[in-house]
Design an enzyme around this catalytic site. Structure first.
Site, mmCIF file in Angstrom:
data_model
loop_
_atom_site.group_PDB
_atom_site.id
_atom_site.type_symbol
_atom_site.label_atom_id
_atom_site.label_comp_id
_atom_site.label_asym_id
_atom_site.label_seq_id
_atom_site.Cartn_x
_atom_site.Cartn_y
_atom_site.Cartn_z
ATOM 1 N N LYS A 1 0.836 -1.209 0.000
ATOM 2 C CA LYS A 1 0.000 0.000 0.000
ATOM 3 C C LYS A 1 0.869 1.256 0.000
ATOM 4 O O LYS A 1 2.092 1.179 0.204
ATOM 5 C CB LYS A 1 -0.921 -0.046 1.225
ATOM 6 C CG LYS A 1 -1.988 -1.150 1.155
ATOM 7 C CD LYS A 1 -2.845 -1.139 2.417
ATOM 8 C CE LYS A 1 -3.967 -2.149 2.334
ATOM 9 N NZ LYS A 1 -4.801 -2.157 3.578
ATOM 10 N N TYR B 1 -11.932 -1.999 -3.644
ATOM 11 C CA TYR B 1 -12.542 -2.228 -2.326
ATOM 12 C C TYR B 1 -14.073 -2.171 -2.364
ATOM 13 O O TYR B 1 -14.704 -1.893 -1.338
ATOM 14 C CB TYR B 1 -12.015 -1.185 -1.331
ATOM 15 C CG TYR B 1 -10.622 -1.491 -0.811
ATOM 16 C CD1 TYR B 1 -10.351 -2.659 -0.110
ATOM 17 C CD2 TYR B 1 -9.570 -0.588 -1.004
ATOM 18 C CE1 TYR B 1 -9.079 -2.943 0.373
ATOM 19 C CE2 TYR B 1 -8.289 -0.863 -0.522
ATOM 20 C CZ TYR B 1 -8.065 -2.048 0.180
ATOM 21 O OH TYR B 1 -6.800 -2.319 0.671
ATOM 22 N N PHE C 1 -15.667 3.448 7.085
ATOM 23 C CA PHE C 1 -14.282 3.852 6.770
ATOM 24 C C PHE C 1 -13.984 3.826 5.276
ATOM 25 O O PHE C 1 -12.851 4.072 4.869
ATOM 26 C CB PHE C 1 -13.289 2.959 7.536
ATOM 27 C CG PHE C 1 -13.440 1.482 7.268
ATOM 28 C CD1 PHE C 1 -12.892 0.886 6.133
ATOM 29 C CD2 PHE C 1 -14.137 0.670 8.163
ATOM 30 C CE1 PHE C 1 -13.028 -0.471 5.888
ATOM 31 C CE2 PHE C 1 -14.301 -0.696 7.913
ATOM 32 C CZ PHE C 1 -13.733 -1.265 6.771
ATOM 33 N N ARG D 1 -2.097 -14.633 3.532
ATOM 34 C CA ARG D 1 -2.825 -13.923 4.590
ATOM 35 C C ARG D 1 -2.150 -14.154 5.952
ATOM 36 O O ARG D 1 -2.104 -13.267 6.790
ATOM 37 C CB ARG D 1 -4.276 -14.429 4.667
ATOM 38 C CG ARG D 1 -5.121 -14.117 3.458
ATOM 39 C CD ARG D 1 -5.512 -12.674 3.369
ATOM 40 N NE ARG D 1 -6.207 -12.170 4.528
ATOM 41 C CZ ARG D 1 -6.784 -10.960 4.581
ATOM 42 N NH1 ARG D 1 -6.742 -10.143 3.537
ATOM 43 N NH2 ARG D 1 -7.387 -10.537 5.674
ATOM 44 N N THR E 1 -6.091 -8.135 10.036
ATOM 45 C CA THR E 1 -6.383 -6.800 9.484
ATOM 46 C C THR E 1 -5.921 -5.689 10.418
ATOM 47 O O THR E 1 -5.288 -4.717 9.977
ATOM 48 C CB THR E 1 -7.907 -6.685 9.219
ATOM 49 O OG1 THR E 1 -8.279 -7.716 8.311
ATOM 50 C CG2 THR E 1 -8.258 -5.325 8.651
ATOM 51 N N ARG F 1 2.276 -7.416 9.284
ATOM 52 C CA ARG F 1 1.584 -6.357 10.029
ATOM 53 C C ARG F 1 1.989 -6.357 11.501
ATOM 54 O O ARG F 1 2.089 -5.299 12.128
ATOM 55 C CB ARG F 1 0.069 -6.521 9.870
ATOM 56 C CG ARG F 1 -0.438 -6.116 8.470
ATOM 57 C CD ARG F 1 -1.861 -6.559 8.236
ATOM 58 N NE ARG F 1 -2.450 -6.010 7.014
ATOM 59 C CZ ARG F 1 -3.600 -6.423 6.493
ATOM 60 N NH1 ARG F 1 -4.275 -7.403 7.073
ATOM 61 N NH2 ARG F 1 -4.075 -5.871 5.385
ATOM 62 N N ASN G 1 -2.032 -0.282 7.392
ATOM 63 C CA ASN G 1 -1.540 -1.647 7.644
ATOM 64 C C ASN G 1 -0.717 -2.221 6.489
ATOM 65 O O ASN G 1 -0.552 -3.421 6.347
ATOM 66 C CB ASN G 1 -2.688 -2.577 8.070
ATOM 67 C CG ASN G 1 -3.768 -2.716 7.017
ATOM 68 O OD1 ASN G 1 -3.630 -2.213 5.901
ATOM 69 N ND2 ASN G 1 -4.841 -3.403 7.357
ATOM 70 N N HIS H 1 -1.934 -5.319 1.207
ATOM 71 C CA HIS H 1 -3.207 -5.939 0.840
ATOM 72 C C HIS H 1 -2.928 -7.348 0.345
ATOM 73 O O HIS H 1 -1.934 -7.580 -0.354
ATOM 74 C CB HIS H 1 -3.923 -5.164 -0.274
ATOM 75 C CG HIS H 1 -5.065 -5.958 -0.842
ATOM 76 N ND1 HIS H 1 -6.307 -5.995 -0.257
ATOM 77 C CD2 HIS H 1 -5.125 -6.821 -1.906
ATOM 78 C CE1 HIS H 1 -7.086 -6.832 -0.942
ATOM 79 N NE2 HIS H 1 -6.394 -7.343 -1.949
ATOM 80 N N GLU I 1 -9.296 -10.161 -8.260
ATOM 81 C CA GLU I 1 -8.315 -9.079 -8.083
ATOM 82 C C GLU I 1 -7.163 -9.173 -9.090
ATOM 83 O O GLU I 1 -6.713 -8.162 -9.620
ATOM 84 C CB GLU I 1 -7.794 -9.097 -6.642
ATOM 85 C CG GLU I 1 -8.845 -8.628 -5.644
ATOM 86 C CD GLU I 1 -8.474 -8.825 -4.182
ATOM 87 O OE1 GLU I 1 -9.298 -8.473 -3.327
ATOM 88 O OE2 GLU I 1 -7.372 -9.335 -3.890
HETATM 89 P P1 DAT Z 1 -7.783 -6.938 4.947
HETATM 90 O O1 DAT Z 1 -6.947 -5.823 4.362
HETATM 91 O O2 DAT Z 1 -7.096 -7.611 6.086
HETATM 92 O O3 DAT Z 1 -8.261 -7.900 3.889
HETATM 93 P P2 DAT Z 1 -10.477 -5.872 4.964
HETATM 94 O O4 DAT Z 1 -10.625 -6.401 3.594
HETATM 95 O O5 DAT Z 1 -11.544 -6.206 5.944
HETATM 96 O O6 DAT Z 1 -9.088 -6.275 5.611
HETATM 97 O O7 DAT Z 1 -10.386 -4.274 4.900
HETATM 98 C C1 DAT Z 1 -9.644 -3.651 3.899
HETATM 99 C C2 DAT Z 1 -8.879 -2.529 4.501
HETATM 100 O O8 DAT Z 1 -9.795 -1.576 5.043
HETATM 101 C C3 DAT Z 1 -7.989 -2.910 5.664
HETATM 102 O O9 DAT Z 1 -6.742 -3.435 5.237
HETATM 103 C C4 DAT Z 1 -7.828 -1.625 6.371
HETATM 104 C C5 DAT Z 1 -9.207 -0.976 6.188
HETATM 105 N N1 DAT Z 1 -10.058 -1.240 7.352
HETATM 106 C C6 DAT Z 1 -10.636 -2.409 7.676
HETATM 107 N N2 DAT Z 1 -11.332 -2.320 8.810
HETATM 108 C C7 DAT Z 1 -11.191 -1.041 9.213
HETATM 109 C C8 DAT Z 1 -11.654 -0.288 10.326
HETATM 110 N N3 DAT Z 1 -12.429 -0.836 11.257
HETATM 111 N N4 DAT Z 1 -11.297 1.002 10.421
HETATM 112 C C9 DAT Z 1 -10.509 1.581 9.489
HETATM 113 N N5 DAT Z 1 -10.034 0.947 8.415
HETATM 114 C C10 DAT Z 1 -10.373 -0.344 8.272
HETATM 115 MG MG MG Z 2 -9.648 -7.695 2.372
#
Ligand code: DAT
Ligand code: MG
Length: 181
Positions: free
Chosen positions: A39, A79, A87, A115, A121, A132, A142, A145, A156
């Site tokens: 990222k 996304y 968010f 993962r 996450t 992470r 974080n 991705h 993707e």
């Molecule tokens: P991941 O990146 O572990 O697949 P995700 O797909 O649920 O997680 O979410 C995508 C991204 O969105 C994540 O890397 C960071 C952001 N994100 C997720 N949950 C969040 C939250 N509660 N507050 C702020 N950002 C968040």
């Molecule tokens: Mg995800």
């Protein structure tokens, strides 16, 4: 000494071509593929090499890589499954705030295993030893991705890479990593 003799120590060129068939990989096999992105915060914090190093060390194979500065529209499409989350707006702004390094990795269990290398996450919960867990502290920063399953991996990869941008090749250590007894 002829030119041929002077270069005779060199390894034979490795056959390398654009991926045949589905460039999104075959989940559940050694040809499984996953989409991984460093990222914008990883690029700014110069952690791209560290992230690549961990995937290489595990034994997976890099089959595609490019640096892209995603538009907000591209970030939103990437996304899209999170579009109802509070968010989402901040996430899209952040993901399109600077260049990312988009990659496709290949190898047995690279989707789920990728993962696990990444960590959870929220980096506050990520175990030490994970990317992470070792390298960041905020869920919104974080640094990496990774596709979360076979369907998202295929979608993707197709969203970020054309078949021509990915390659198929064999590495010299492949039998020492992928073979079993
Ligand atoms: P991941 O990146 O572990 O697949 P995700 O797909 O649920 O997680 O979410 C995508 C991204 O969105 C994540 O890397 C960071 C952001 N994100 C997720 N949950 C969040 C939250 N509660 N507050 C702020 N950002 C968040
Ligand atoms: Mg995800």
């Amino acid at each position: 000494m002829t030119a041929t003799a002077a270069t005779s120590w060199a390894a034979a060129p490795v056959a390398c071509k654009a991926a045949a068939g589905s460039h999104t990989g075959v989940p559940g096999t050694a040809k499984e593929r996953t989409f991984i992105a460093c990222k914008p915060d990883a690029v700014q914090r110069k952690q791209v090499g560290e992230i690549i190093k961990r995937f290489e060390a595990k034994g997976w194979k890099l089959v595609g890589l490019k640096m892209v500065h995603p538009s907000e529209a591209k970030a939103a499409s990437h996304y899209s499954d999170l579009s109802t989350k509070p968010f989402f707006g901040g996430l899209v702004k952040f993901f399109s705030s600077g260049p990312i390094v988009a990659m496709v990795w290949e190898g047995t269990n690279c989707i789920k295993g990728g993962r696990m290398l990444m960590g959870t996450t929220n980096p506050l919960d990520s175990t030490p030893g994970s990317i992470r867990g070792d390298l960041c502290v905020q869920v919104g920063r974080n640094i990496i991705h990774g596709s979360d399953g076979p369907e998202s991996a295929q979608a993707e990869i197709a969203n970020w890479f054309t078949p021509e941008e990915l390659v198929e090749y064999t590495t010299v250590d492949e039998q020492w990593v992928m073979s079993n007894n």
